[in-house]
Design an enzyme around this catalytic site. Sequence first.
Site, mmCIF file in Angstrom:
data_model
loop_
_atom_site.group_PDB
_atom_site.id
_atom_site.type_symbol
_atom_site.label_atom_id
_atom_site.label_comp_id
_atom_site.label_asym_id
_atom_site.label_seq_id
_atom_site.Cartn_x
_atom_site.Cartn_y
_atom_site.Cartn_z
ATOM 1 N N GLU A 1 0.834 -1.195 0.000
ATOM 2 C CA GLU A 1 0.000 0.000 0.000
ATOM 3 C C GLU A 1 0.873 1.251 0.000
ATOM 4 O OE1 GLU A 1 -3.900 -1.492 2.579
ATOM 5 O OE2 GLU A 1 -2.279 -0.434 3.604
ATOM 6 N N CYS A 2 0.585 2.168 -0.902
ATOM 7 C CA CYS A 2 1.147 3.515 -0.910
ATOM 8 C C CYS A 2 2.682 3.508 -0.864
ATOM 9 C CB CYS A 2 0.560 4.329 0.231
ATOM 10 S SG CYS A 2 0.683 6.114 -0.012
#
Length: 434
Positions: free
Chosen positions: A319-320
């Site tokens: 994620e991210c």
Amino acid sequence: MKRILLSSDRSGSGKTLITSAIMRALSKKYKVRGFKAGPDFIDPGYHKIATGFPSINLDLWMMGKNNVKRSLAKYGKEFDIGIIEGVMGLYDGVDTLYSTYELAKVTKTPIILIINCSNIGSTVGAIVKGLKYYRSDVSIRGVIFNKIASETHYNYCRNAVEDVEVLGYVPFDKNLEIKSRHLGLVTVEDNREVQNLIRYASELVEKYVDLDKIYEMASDEDLEIDLPEDNESNGVKRKMAIAYDPAFSFYYQENLDILKNKYELEFFSPLNNEYVEDAEAIYIGGGYPELHLNELEKSTRTKKWLKNMSYAGVKIYAECGGLMYLSKNLIDENNKNHSMTGIFDIDIKTKDKLTIGYTELEAVKENFIVNKNNVVRGHEFHVSKPISVNEKEFVFKVRIGKGIINKLDGVKSNNTVASYSHLHFSNFQLRIVF
């Protein structure tokens, strides 16, 4: 567990520090659990310092009403009081359906306001009255004034408030300031002075705020929710490797607890060039990779291990900041390239305009996170921007939010999926099977 919610009329009112100070002060007498309204990763770190226990996010958008109530009940077991820190102003959010006000209503939690009184006096009475009577279906029980300059200033503010009990104040003090960075408050990992700051603030709170009244105002009304039994695996657990260090520290405590039911979790540090050789699944969360570009570029053993695991078909979810690390290059503010893992042929500029907000994703391809055609909600929170994307396979169509490119998110290669959206695993649409 009794519970109380601390909110304000806006961001920047001093909620995080005063909430943490109250948590720490009450922890001398009670067992206190911290909670945070919304998707924030940083504030819960302050709560943990204050109480000694992990703080739990309660997000109506990502989790839904029932899961929020379940989490509050589950993580409140064996605690005397839960203190929920609100987000932004009391009625702010996507709309009021996802605001701190709605959270208080759903969880039947009374509210104490924290109002920054710098440069105002009697006007605080109008602010408190407006917040109290804008909606009539929640209980605003008390108010704490912040940045009070003198006893005279306090009396002006106190005398202006009607129908809400004034619980005290925190005096103006130039030492009571949490520094900010581009993604909000500095993380606990970055700032070891935070412990001393919370300790100092709690001493002021003990002196100037009626802590006994706060505990008295807290509600223990039944949440009317059934708690399912923990479905922890009875068999041999597979091993999941989770990246955790100052570059990758954005994880929801409940997500980790959900994964613990199925996996033996082993943490590794890309900054220290670590890896977990026998991992059967890998999770790389968000954080601040842009602040550690040189170290991450030098993490050759970790990058080689991740690339080999991806090619071998091991399930990797990022994620991210994890997406950034699995990309080909990160380009800093001086336009210097820093070589990353290279699982995805994507180049990302590390500092651009802030992207922040809730997301809604539709799974358009089979993957191990969300069943195809299902919709899941998350949130985006970054200042980076892809400037070259040479990937064709994405598992999510972005219905709300930005994603990676062209309203697409969840880039996929083999069994590796990486997205800008952060997800909360309590969402019933997710199948966290890894």
